[in-house]
Design a protein around this motif. Structure first.
Motif, PDB file in Angstrom:
ATOM      1  N   ALA A  12       0.833  -1.207   0.000  1.00 41.10           N
ATOM      2  CA  ALA A  12       0.000   0.000   0.000  1.00 41.10           C
ATOM      3  C   ALA A  12       0.868   1.257   0.000  1.00 41.10           C
ATOM      4  O   ALA A  12       0.535   2.239  -0.664  1.00 41.10           O
ATOM      5  CB  ALA A  12      -0.936  -0.005   1.193  1.00 41.10           C
ATOM      6  N   THR A  15       2.191   1.797  -3.543  1.00 38.94           N
ATOM      7  CA  THR A  15       1.183   2.261  -4.513  1.00 38.94           C
ATOM      8  C   THR A  15       0.486   3.531  -4.052  1.00 38.94           C
ATOM      9  O   THR A  15      -0.621   3.816  -4.505  1.00 38.94           O
ATOM     10  CB  THR A  15       0.120   1.173  -4.744  1.00 38.94           C
ATOM     11  OG1 THR A  15      -0.549   0.929  -3.515  1.00 38.94           O
ATOM     12  CG2 THR A  15       0.720  -0.080  -5.302  1.00 38.94           C
ATOM     13  N   CYS A  16       1.108   4.292  -3.206  1.00 37.65           N
ATOM     14  CA  CYS A  16       0.566   5.407  -2.429  1.00 37.65           C
ATOM     15  C   CYS A  16      -0.624   6.163  -3.030  1.00 37.65           C
ATOM     16  O   CYS A  16      -1.514   6.560  -2.308  1.00 37.65           O
ATOM     17  CB  CYS A  16       1.664   6.381  -2.065  1.00 37.65           C
ATOM     18  SG  CYS A  16       2.527   7.048  -3.490  1.00 37.65           S
ATOM     19  N   LYS A  17      -0.694   6.367  -4.328  1.00 34.79           N
ATOM     20  CA  LYS A  17      -1.771   7.178  -4.909  1.00 34.79           C
ATOM     21  C   LYS A  17      -2.973   6.357  -5.363  1.00 34.79           C
ATOM     22  O   LYS A  17      -3.968   6.908  -5.792  1.00 34.79           O
ATOM     23  CB  LYS A  17      -1.236   7.974  -6.092  1.00 34.79           C
ATOM     24  CG  LYS A  17      -0.217   9.009  -5.689  1.00 34.79           C
ATOM     25  CD  LYS A  17       0.307   9.736  -6.880  1.00 34.79           C
ATOM     26  CE  LYS A  17       1.420  10.689  -6.442  1.00 34.79           C
ATOM     27  NZ  LYS A  17       2.220  11.150  -7.543  1.00 34.79           N
ATOM     28  N   HIS A  18      -2.888   5.059  -5.299  1.00 32.93           N
ATOM     29  CA  HIS A  18      -3.951   4.206  -5.819  1.00 32.93           C
ATOM     30  C   HIS A  18      -4.719   3.531  -4.685  1.00 32.93           C
ATOM     31  O   HIS A  18      -4.173   3.278  -3.619  1.00 32.93           O
ATOM     32  CB  HIS A  18      -3.365   3.135  -6.742  1.00 32.93           C
ATOM     33  CG  HIS A  18      -2.610   3.714  -7.902  1.00 32.93           C
ATOM     34  ND1 HIS A  18      -3.255   4.266  -8.994  1.00 32.93           N
ATOM     35  CD2 HIS A  18      -1.290   3.847  -8.138  1.00 32.93           C
ATOM     36  CE1 HIS A  18      -2.355   4.719  -9.841  1.00 32.93           C
ATOM     37  NE2 HIS A  18      -1.145   4.480  -9.350  1.00 32.93           N
ATOM     38  N   THR A  19      -5.967   3.212  -4.963  1.00 41.58           N
ATOM     39  CA  THR A  19      -6.774   2.480  -3.993  1.00 41.58           C
ATOM     40  C   THR A  19      -6.304   1.034  -3.949  1.00 41.58           C
ATOM     41  O   THR A  19      -6.134   0.401  -4.987  1.00 41.58           O
ATOM     42  CB  THR A  19      -8.260   2.516  -4.406  1.00 41.58           C
ATOM     43  OG1 THR A  19      -8.675   3.872  -4.474  1.00 41.58           O
ATOM     44  CG2 THR A  19      -9.126   1.775  -3.406  1.00 41.58           C
ATOM     45  N   VAL A  20      -6.103   0.532  -2.740  1.00 42.50           N
ATOM     46  CA  VAL A  20      -5.679  -0.856  -2.564  1.00 42.50           C
ATOM     47  C   VAL A  20      -6.825  -1.615  -1.920  1.00 42.50           C
ATOM     48  O   VAL A  20      -7.405  -1.165  -0.932  1.00 42.50           O
ATOM     49  CB  VAL A  20      -4.410  -0.952  -1.682  1.00 42.50           C
ATOM     50  CG1 VAL A  20      -4.035  -2.399  -1.418  1.00 42.50           C
ATOM     51  CG2 VAL A  20      -3.257  -0.210  -2.331  1.00 42.50           C
ATOM     52  N   ARG A  21      -7.149  -2.759  -2.513  1.00 41.03           N
ATOM     53  CA  ARG A  21      -8.191  -3.633  -1.965  1.00 41.03           C
ATOM     54  C   ARG A  21      -7.610  -5.008  -1.734  1.00 41.03           C
ATOM     55  O   ARG A  21      -6.920  -5.543  -2.595  1.00 41.03           O
ATOM     56  CB  ARG A  21      -9.377  -3.733  -2.925  1.00 41.03           C
ATOM     57  CG  ARG A  21     -10.132  -2.461  -3.085  1.00 41.03           C
ATOM     58  CD  ARG A  21     -11.401  -2.665  -3.913  1.00 41.03           C
ATOM     59  NE  ARG A  21     -12.021  -1.393  -4.170  1.00 41.03           N
ATOM     60  CZ  ARG A  21     -11.968  -0.769  -5.340  1.00 41.03           C
ATOM     61  NH1 ARG A  21     -11.352  -1.323  -6.370  1.00 41.03           N
ATOM     62  NH2 ARG A  21     -12.547   0.398  -5.494  1.00 41.03           N
ATOM     63  N   THR A  42      -4.416   6.362   4.596  1.00 36.43           N
ATOM     64  CA  THR A  42      -5.061   5.954   3.343  1.00 36.43           C
ATOM     65  C   THR A  42      -5.515   4.514   3.544  1.00 36.43           C
ATOM     66  O   THR A  42      -4.701   3.596   3.493  1.00 36.43           O
ATOM     67  CB  THR A  42      -4.098   6.038   2.141  1.00 36.43           C
ATOM     68  OG1 THR A  42      -2.937   5.288   2.433  1.00 36.43           O
ATOM     69  CG2 THR A  42      -3.731   7.468   1.837  1.00 36.43           C
ATOM     70  N   ASP A 137     -15.303  -0.742   1.331  1.00 34.91           N
ATOM     71  CA  ASP A 137     -15.435   0.377   0.400  1.00 34.91           C
ATOM     72  C   ASP A 137     -16.909   0.468  -0.003  1.00 34.91           C
ATOM     73  O   ASP A 137     -17.377  -0.261  -0.870  1.00 34.91           O
ATOM     74  CB  ASP A 137     -14.554   0.145  -0.831  1.00 34.91           C
ATOM     75  CG  ASP A 137     -14.536   1.328  -1.775  1.00 34.91           C
ATOM     76  OD1 ASP A 137     -15.300   2.291  -1.545  1.00 34.91           O
ATOM     77  OD2 ASP A 137     -13.767   1.285  -2.754  1.00 34.91           O
TER      78      ASP A 137
END
Length: 163
Positions: A12, A15-21, A42, A137
């Motif tokens: 996570a 990938t700091c700028k992206h949503t992680v699921r 985040t 989410d």
């Protein structure tokens, strides 16, 4: 950090700028796994299958007059698989295992697993098989939640093939 592996946090951060699921099976549908993921600046969202005996709670309605005793923390208790009996049923089409399938679903936002926020519950019925999924989410719709959870199986098969 509970039972949450640190490599999820490392991924996570990368990938700091992206949503992680994170998509997990029913073994991981517990507070000690999910809450540390949600508590980050985040949040890392989780989609997982609920156990058959899971319960959820509606929002707490404030009483008109103050009563004696400690005030309630939760609203009415609901057995998740019973949502098919009490809520309106939708029929949706989802691409599962490379086929378009018609599935009956019920979606509702509830408090579950003593988490600090509501989650989206999606109860599915395919034939006589009833299954409940949760997504932290709540911006995802039932079709997206089912498709994301369904992709878990193709990933597992690919990992088995690689071994």
């Amino acid at each position: 950090m509970g039972q949450c592996p640190c490599y999820i946090f490392q991924f996570a951060d990368w990938t700091c700028k992206h949503t992680v699921r994170v998509v997990a099976d029913a073994y991981f549908s517990n507070k000690s796994f999910i809450q540390p993921l949600l508590s980050r600046k985040t949040p890392i969202h989780v989609i997982t299958k609920l156990k058959r005996n899971a319960v959820g709670y509606l929002d707490l309605k404030k009483p008109q007059t103050k009563k004696r005793g400690r005030p309630r923390k939760r609203g009415q208790k609901i057995k998740i698989v019973d949502l098919f009996k009490t809520e309106p049923i939708q029929s949706i089409s989802v691409c599962l295992y490379e086929k378009i399938r018609a599935i009956e679903v019920v979606a509702k936002d509830l408090w579950v697993l003593a988490l600090d926020r509501k989650v989206r519950i999606v109860v599915t019925k395919l034939g006589s098989n009833v299954m409940a999924l949760i997504s932290t989410d709540i911006t995802l719709n039932p079709t997206q939640i089912i498709a994301i959870y369904g992709s878990r199986f193709s990933i597992e098969i690919a990992i088995i093939d690689m071994k």
